[in-house]
Design an enzyme around this catalytic site. Structure first.
Site, PDB file in Angstrom:
ATOM      1  N   CYS A 135       0.836  -1.211   0.000  1.00  0.00           N
ATOM      2  CA  CYS A 135       0.000   0.000   0.000  1.00  0.00           C
ATOM      3  C   CYS A 135       0.864   1.251   0.000  1.00  0.00           C
ATOM      4  CB  CYS A 135      -0.922  -0.011   1.219  1.00  0.00           C
ATOM      5  SG  CYS A 135      -1.958   1.452   1.334  1.00  0.00           S
ATOM      6  N   CYS A 138      -0.379   4.089   2.173  1.00  0.00           N
ATOM      7  CA  CYS A 138      -0.126   3.915   3.614  1.00  0.00           C
ATOM      8  C   CYS A 138       1.345   4.159   3.947  1.00  0.00           C
ATOM      9  CB  CYS A 138      -0.465   2.494   4.068  1.00  0.00           C
ATOM     10  SG  CYS A 138      -1.957   1.805   3.384  1.00  0.00           S
ATOM     11  N   ASP A 139       2.228   3.636   3.132  1.00  0.00           N
ATOM     12  CA  ASP A 139       3.629   3.527   3.566  1.00  0.00           C
ATOM     13  C   ASP A 139       4.645   4.336   2.754  1.00  0.00           C
ATOM     14  OD1 ASP A 139       2.860   1.801   5.578  1.00  0.00           O
ATOM     15  OD2 ASP A 139       2.962   0.050   4.290  1.00  0.00           O
TER      16      ASP A 139
END
Ligand code: NDP
Length: 312
Positions: A135, A138-139
């Site tokens: 992701c 997200c990261d």
């Protein structure tokens, strides 16, 4: 003897625990089946910095523990079982857990999520959460001014590669063929981006690094035409080769779209069956965020509550 509930929730990610909070506060005593990965996909990530309300960030497991605690506080109950079968042919709906125990429910909230596809390499598995991620939203932030490698050739990989250019010093996109599957428009943007290098006809053979010591340090790729291998140094390795919605249990009873996601009626969580609601990633191929899953779980609880009051 089976156990009956007004609300049963299958799944325990944000889209399972949020309706549990709402339904519990509405005194519906929901029962949550946590499934094989209690807390869902977020428990495989480390720091979450984009969930509102946590300015310092919070780890995925901690966020999910807090959501569960909040649901339990208001009277939800949770079972660490998976559901192996559902019978939606008559009401109340019947569901069976992995020990073949039967439960019945007036309403069912399906929050079984979607799973990111991974390459299936042992080294990839070992380094999940230590530089391997599925992701970018997200990261990606964790790889400011670092080298990043991403694998895939569909729209997700193209979109995520472009997104990662906001952070990475370089972004290298690995694709197993010599043309992208994603849209022409996105393909052109990727090909023309100064920070992105595309390695065509290439597969990832190994993710390099040690979980607790170095995290990801690089990937070993092989060109399938020349058979030559090459090590690419990087700190972040993103896998973007698609997701699969966890809808096997429902494929014979609920309408699924052509990629397997549950179809819900516009602006609601209603499926084609009365009293059956779906929320989160299992019905959302587009956004797939913790906060959108939580929001959609909230809608499912409200839909279920309204449906139950209409039946009285
Ligand atoms: P896709 O299935 O479209 O693409 C998956 C990609 O991963 C393909 O290029 C495939 O290669 C590659 N792949 C699959 N398995 C492997 C493997 N084992 N090793 C290496 N590569 C692999 O998935 P997406 O998640 O990209 O997209 C899903 C859907 O969502 C699509 O319909 C897409 O258009 C849509 N979408 C739309 C967006 C938008 O409009 N903004 C954004 C994101 C997604 P190959 O091509 O060789 O099969």
């Amino acid at each position: 003897m089976n156990e009956h509930r007004k609300v049963i929730i299958i799944g325990s990610g944000p889209s399972g625990l949020t309706p549990a909070i709402y339904a519990a506060r509405a005194e519906l005593e929901p029962l949550i089946f946590e499934g094989s990965q209690p807390g869902g996909q977020l428990t495989t990530t480390t720091e979450i910095e984009n969930f509102p309300g946590f300015p310092e960030g919070i780890t995925g497991p901690e966020l999910m523990d807090k959501m569960r605690e909040q649901a339990l506080r208001f009277g939800a109950s949770t079972l660490y079982h998976s559901i192996s079968e559902v019978d939606l042919s008559s009401h109340p709906y019947k569901i069976y857990d992995d020990e073949d125990k039967e439960y019945t429910a007036d309403t069912l909230i399906i929050s079984t999520g979607a799973s990111a596809r991974y390459l299936g390499l042992e080294s990839e598995n070992k380094l999940k959460g230590y530089g391997v991620s599925a992701c970018a939203t997200c990261d990606g932030f964790f790889y400011k001014d670092k080298d990043i490698v991403i694998v895939g050739g569909g729209d997700t990989a193209l979109e995520e590669a472009l997104y990662l250019t906001h952070f990475g010093k370089t972004v290298t996109l690995i694709h197993r063929r010599d043309e992208f599957r994603g849209s022409v428009f996105m393909s052109e943007k990727v090909k023309n981006h100064e920070k992105i290098t595309v390695k065509w006809d290439s597969v990832v053979e190994e993710v390099l690094g040690e979980p607790d010591l170095t995290g990801v340090t690089g990937v070993r790729i092989r060109n399938v035409k020349t058979n030559k291998t090459e090590d690419l140094p990087c700190a972040g390795f993103f896998v973007a080769i698609g997701h699969h919605p966890n809808t096997d249990l429902f494929k014979d009873t609920l309408e699924l779209d052509n990629t397997g996601y549950i179809v819900t009626q516009s602006k609601s969580s209603k499926t084609g069956l009365c009293g059956v609601f779906a929320c989160g990633d299992v019905q959302d191929p587009a956004y797939r965020q913790a906060v959108t899953a939580a929001g959609s779980g909230c809608k499912a609880a409200i839909d279920a509550e309204r449906w139950l009051s209409e039946q009285e």
